[in-house]
Design an enzyme around this catalytic site. Structure first.
Site, PDB file in Angstrom:
ATOM      1  N   ASP A 110       2.636  -5.830  -7.437  1.00 31.59           N
ATOM      2  CA  ASP A 110       2.658  -5.772  -6.079  1.00 31.59           C
ATOM      3  C   ASP A 110       2.449  -7.072  -4.438  1.00 31.59           C
ATOM      4  O   ASP A 110       2.120  -7.792  -5.547  1.00 31.59           O
ATOM      5  CB  ASP A 110       1.041  -4.768  -5.993  1.00 31.59           C
ATOM      6  CG  ASP A 110       0.842  -4.701  -4.745  1.00 31.59           C
ATOM      7  OD1 ASP A 110       0.723  -5.570  -4.130  1.00 31.59           O
ATOM      8  OD2 ASP A 110       0.952  -3.543  -3.849  1.00 31.59           O
ATOM      9  N   GLY A 111       3.567  -6.410  -4.102  1.00 33.85           N
ATOM     10  CA  GLY A 111       4.080  -8.169  -3.649  1.00 33.85           C
ATOM     11  C   GLY A 111       3.222  -8.727  -2.134  1.00 33.85           C
ATOM     12  O   GLY A 111       2.353  -9.471  -2.579  1.00 33.85           O
ATOM     13  N   ASP A 128      12.169  -9.038   1.126  1.00 36.34           N
ATOM     14  CA  ASP A 128      12.741  -8.387   1.778  1.00 36.34           C
ATOM     15  C   ASP A 128      12.137  -6.696   1.428  1.00 36.34           C
ATOM     16  O   ASP A 128      13.266  -7.015  -0.126  1.00 36.34           O
ATOM     17  CB  ASP A 128      14.272  -8.710   1.171  1.00 36.34           C
ATOM     18  CG  ASP A 128      15.235  -7.822   1.961  1.00 36.34           C
ATOM     19  OD1 ASP A 128      15.482  -6.716   2.577  1.00 36.34           O
ATOM     20  OD2 ASP A 128      16.443  -8.144   1.196  1.00 36.34           O
TER      21      ASP A 128
END
Length: 239
Positions: A110-111, A128
């Site tokens: 998970d970013g 992005d």
């Protein structure tokens, strides 16, 4: 990134698409290292403010266009990317994304959670990450943008792609996180907006001088974006 990604091939291009017509990455079959989609070149205009990053973070690998560019043209940099969709990571070979080595590492995670573990790490941070519905809620919060700033070094720079989202809401949060040090670039011919934010007090050189310090293969790709960012920078300074 998630949302039903699939590959579409033509004689000229290989594309990573979501269900429907949304294109995440378009790669030239003959020039796979080039930044084919305009907003990726605009995001990397952030190099005008930080032209020699030692450590680069990328939230949202996708087809890896920016990761490939940085790996090829910024040999001094270590690149760390996070991608939430394992099926997308599995396609890195299709898009010629370098495999993990001492300069390149891709994690499936998970970013937002990943970024919280990277305090003070990155000279350049590229965000992005989106799917067919736009930017995920976890990557749109005030806490997330606070974490973006915290992940930067004292003179670090962040660039983000705002796609299919409420741009004004993101800008309000970014300005709060970065004490107003944010610029927005409208992408010509596209619905994307690119934001650039930074720590410290950059003293950028003239565009031509900064470009001259980059490899020849990078200059033509970044020249227009550098000029647009420099114009926005000068416009902010004059206010």
């Amino acid at each position: 990134m998630s949302g039903g990604a699939r590959i579409r091939r033509s004689w000229w291009h290989v594309e990573l698409q979501f269900c429907g017509d949304t294109i995440q990455t378009r790669m030239s079959r003959w020039f796979p290292q080039r930044l084919h989609v305009g907003y990726t070149r605009s995001m990397l205009a952030a190099l005008w403010l930080q032209p020699a990053p030692r450590r680069i973070g990328i939230v949202g690998l996708g087809g890896g266009s920016q990761a490939k560019f940085c790996h090829r043209h910024l040999p001094q940099a270590r690149i760390e990317a996070v991608e939430s969709d394992p099926d997308v990571i599995a396609l890195r070979g299709v898009f010629h994304v370098p495999m993990d080595d001492e300069r390149m590492q891709v994690e499936c995670a998970d970013g937002a959670a990943w970024l919280r573990t990277r305090r003070g790490c990155f000279d350049l941070l590229l965000v992005d990450a989106y799917d067919v519905h736009g930017i995920p809620p976890a990557l749109s919060t005030q806490d997330f943008y606070d974490d973006c700033r915290a992940a930067l070094t004292a003179n670090g720079v962040m660039a983000g792609n705002l796609y299919n989202t409420d741009t004004r809401r993101h800008l309000v949060r970014l300005r709060r996180s970065f004490d107003g040090r944010v610029l927005k670039l409208d992408e010509p011919g596209m619905s994307n907006k690119v934001v650039v934010a930074w720590n410290g007090s950059p003293q950028p050189e003239p565009v031509a001088m900064t470009l001259s310090r980059l490899p020849w293969g990078a200059r033509g790709q970044l020249r227009a974006g550098f000029r647009r960012l420099a114009k926005a920078w000068e416009g902010q300074a004059s206010r």
